[in-house]
Motif scaffolding. Structure first.
Motif, PDB file in Angstrom:
ATOM      1  N   UNK A  63       6.573   7.338 -11.226  1.00 14.55           N
ATOM      2  CA  UNK A  63       6.018   6.446 -10.214  1.00 14.55           C
ATOM      3  C   UNK A  63       5.642   5.114 -10.851  1.00 14.55           C
ATOM      4  N   UNK A  64       6.152   4.027 -10.273  1.00 15.23           N
ATOM      5  CA  UNK A  64       5.827   2.675 -10.724  1.00 15.23           C
ATOM      6  C   UNK A  64       4.899   2.039  -9.684  1.00 15.23           C
ATOM      7  N   UNK A  65       3.802   1.460 -10.123  1.00 18.55           N
ATOM      8  CA  UNK A  65       2.899   0.769  -9.209  1.00 18.55           C
ATOM      9  C   UNK A  65       2.915  -0.737  -9.493  1.00 18.55           C
ATOM     10  N   UNK A  66       2.398  -1.499  -8.546  1.00 18.24           N
ATOM     11  CA  UNK A  66       2.345  -2.950  -8.689  1.00 18.24           C
ATOM     12  C   UNK A  66       1.042  -3.369  -9.364  1.00 18.24           C
ATOM     13  N   UNK A  67       0.872  -4.660  -9.552  1.00 17.42           N
ATOM     14  CA  UNK A  67      -0.360  -5.186 -10.139  1.00 17.42           C
ATOM     15  C   UNK A  67      -1.575  -4.930  -9.245  1.00 17.42           C
ATOM     16  N   UNK A  68      -1.341  -4.637  -7.981  1.00 13.35           N
ATOM     17  CA  UNK A  68      -2.443  -4.341  -7.066  1.00 13.35           C
ATOM     18  C   UNK A  68      -3.237  -3.127  -7.530  1.00 13.35           C
ATOM     19  N   UNK A  69      -2.592  -2.210  -8.219  1.00 18.58           N
ATOM     20  CA  UNK A  69      -3.244  -0.992  -8.706  1.00 18.58           C
ATOM     21  C   UNK A  69      -4.486  -1.318  -9.529  1.00 18.58           C
ATOM     22  N   UNK A  70      -4.468  -2.456 -10.235  1.00 21.86           N
ATOM     23  CA  UNK A  70      -5.561  -2.786 -11.166  1.00 21.86           C
ATOM     24  C   UNK A  70      -6.481  -3.886 -10.649  1.00 21.86           C
ATOM     25  N   UNK A  71      -6.268  -4.362  -9.433  1.00 21.31           N
ATOM     26  CA  UNK A  71      -7.117  -5.428  -8.907  1.00 21.31           C
ATOM     27  C   UNK A  71      -8.465  -4.868  -8.460  1.00 21.31           C
ATOM     28  N   UNK A  72      -9.517  -5.703  -8.472  1.00 20.58           N
ATOM     29  CA  UNK A  72     -10.870  -5.225  -8.125  1.00 20.58           C
ATOM     30  C   UNK A  72     -10.925  -4.619  -6.723  1.00 20.58           C
ATOM     31  N   UNK A  73     -11.590  -3.475  -6.639  1.00 23.27           N
ATOM     32  CA  UNK A  73     -11.877  -2.793  -5.377  1.00 23.27           C
ATOM     33  C   UNK A  73     -10.610  -2.362  -4.617  1.00 23.27           C
ATOM     34  N   UNK A  74      -9.470  -2.343  -5.299  1.00 26.60           N
ATOM     35  CA  UNK A  74      -8.213  -2.027  -4.619  1.00 26.60           C
ATOM     36  C   UNK A  74      -8.199  -0.609  -4.068  1.00 26.60           C
TER      37      UNK A  74
END
Length: 390
Positions: A63-74
């Motif tokens: 599974x590949x995730x985007x940079x959103x995975x690590x953004x605050x409160x995501x």
């Protein structure tokens, strides 16, 4: 005996792009069927916050995730990053894949593919908060700050433009219902094949014996599911019992709405085994949403339980009304109001529904049926030409 799916394009690299992995809902059940048909596929998704107890079927998948995975409160507020999602989904690097399948109800179909790749979009719906349900979502938002509504409207206008543009880059559309195929034609000006989502029939046991006196409603507790309508209807008929299963942001408001009604029980989230038991023993399952497809009514029918559904959207394809005679699996109420539901409920209680007919209808939406129809569609599309099966 467990049915094994066919494995398509075994020697080809396949990418499946899914909007997000947060709950194990209807879109995820389609994804489950796709990864079984394409066991070699890698999954690309904006975020993966699926609870481990719900994600066993994803074990071992890449599974590949985007940079959103690590953004605050995501994890809690991933939807608030909607304006960023088109950019983020376009950053997935799909070079080296022969076939790209997007499982999309939001932005997944916006991935960038190359001329030598085939891109099939399994569309659960065009982005509803940008198109036909825009005003309803804006009404429910309850904006607290000046200018916020104007900003959101401009954002949604940009999303519609991007959504239409990216739809033109898809090679083939598959819609989850004729209802959704019509919206794809209207908003995207594209034709779509129809392939209904699968139901895990073997997970549900037919009950052709006596039933308990309650009715059941189950869904995520969000406004468009219209659990408020169902609660209002049963508050007017205290001799009938209603059980409501589900969790979500509407929980407190619905609890307040049901306050004082001893015939209504809000049970909150229930594990699958408990929900299945409740379905199998209910007198009827009630579904009031204008849904793209709606898999829960079919799961109820797999238990032999007839359904009362709002007569619009996907329910017209999943529930066979009284025009089908002895093969009927429920009734449709014509207006999305408590009065309309009650009038139909009165008629429902004068009728007899065959639990075996309900089960037979649900079986036409089984996983093997899904895989068989998917294979036929792939042949029709001539995906990858004569390399489609090795």
């Amino acid at each position: 005996m467990e049915v094994q799916p066919p494995h398509y394009f075994r020697e080809r690299r396949v990418a499946i792009v899914h909007d997000w992995l947060v709950v194990n809902g209807g879109a995820e059940k389609v994804l489950h069927a796709l990864v079984q048909a394409f066991p070699q596929a890698e999954i690309f998704t904006l975020v993966d916050f699926m609870p481990k107890e719900e994600a066993a079927w994803l074990h071992g998948r890449k599974i590949h995730t985007s940079h959103l995975q690590k953004l605050p409160f995501a994890k809690r507020y991933y939807r608030h990053y909607l304006p960023l999602m088109p950019y983020l989904v376009e950053q997935f690097d799909l070079r080296g894949f022969d076939l790209v399948i997007s499982s999309s109800h939001a932005v997944a179909k916006g991935v960038i593919t190359h001329p030598e790749q085939a891109h099939i979009c399994y569309c659960h719906t065009p982005m509803r908060y940008a198109w036909d349900m825009k005003e309803s979502y804006l009404d429910d938002a309850g904006f607290r700050f000046p200018g916020m509504e104007t900003y959101v409207r401009k954002t949604l206008k940009g999303m519609r433009q991007w959504d239409y543009f990216t739809a033109q880059q898809v090679d083939h559309f598959i819609a989850n219902s004729h209802n959704v195929a019509q919206r794809i034609a209207k908003y995207y000006r594209r034709q779509a094949h129809v392939l209904h989502p699968p139901v895990d029939i073997e997970h549900f046991c037919l009950n052709d014996g006596p039933r308990e006196a309650y009715y059941l409603a189950a869904s995520r507790l969000v406004p468009y599911k219209r659990l408020d309508l169902i609660i209002d209807a049963f508050k007017r008929t205290p001799q009938r019992c209603l059980k409501v299963v589900g969790a979500g942001p509407e929980a407190a408001r619905l609890a307040q709405r049901a306050a004082g009604a001893d015939n209504i029980e809000l049970m909150g989230y229930q594990p699958d085994a408990k929900l299945t038991t409740l379905m199998a023993n209910a007198r009827g399952f009630i579904f009031a949403a204008d849904e793209d497809f709606g898999i829960l009514p079919l799961e109820a029918q797999a238990c032999g339980t007839p359904v009362l559904a709002y007569g619009k959207g996907g329910a017209l394809e999943t529930v066979k009304g009284e025009a089908h005679g002895a093969a009927a699996t429920g009734l449709h109420f014509p207006a999305q109001t408590a009065r309309s539901l009650l009038d139909t409920l009165e008629r429902f209680e004068t009728m007899t529904f065959d639990p075996h007919a309900c089960r037979r209808h649900a079986e036409t939406f089984s996983y093997p049926q899904f895989w068989q129809r998917l294979g036929a569609l792939l042949d029709t599309m001539e995906v990858l030409g004569d390399q489609s099966d090795d």
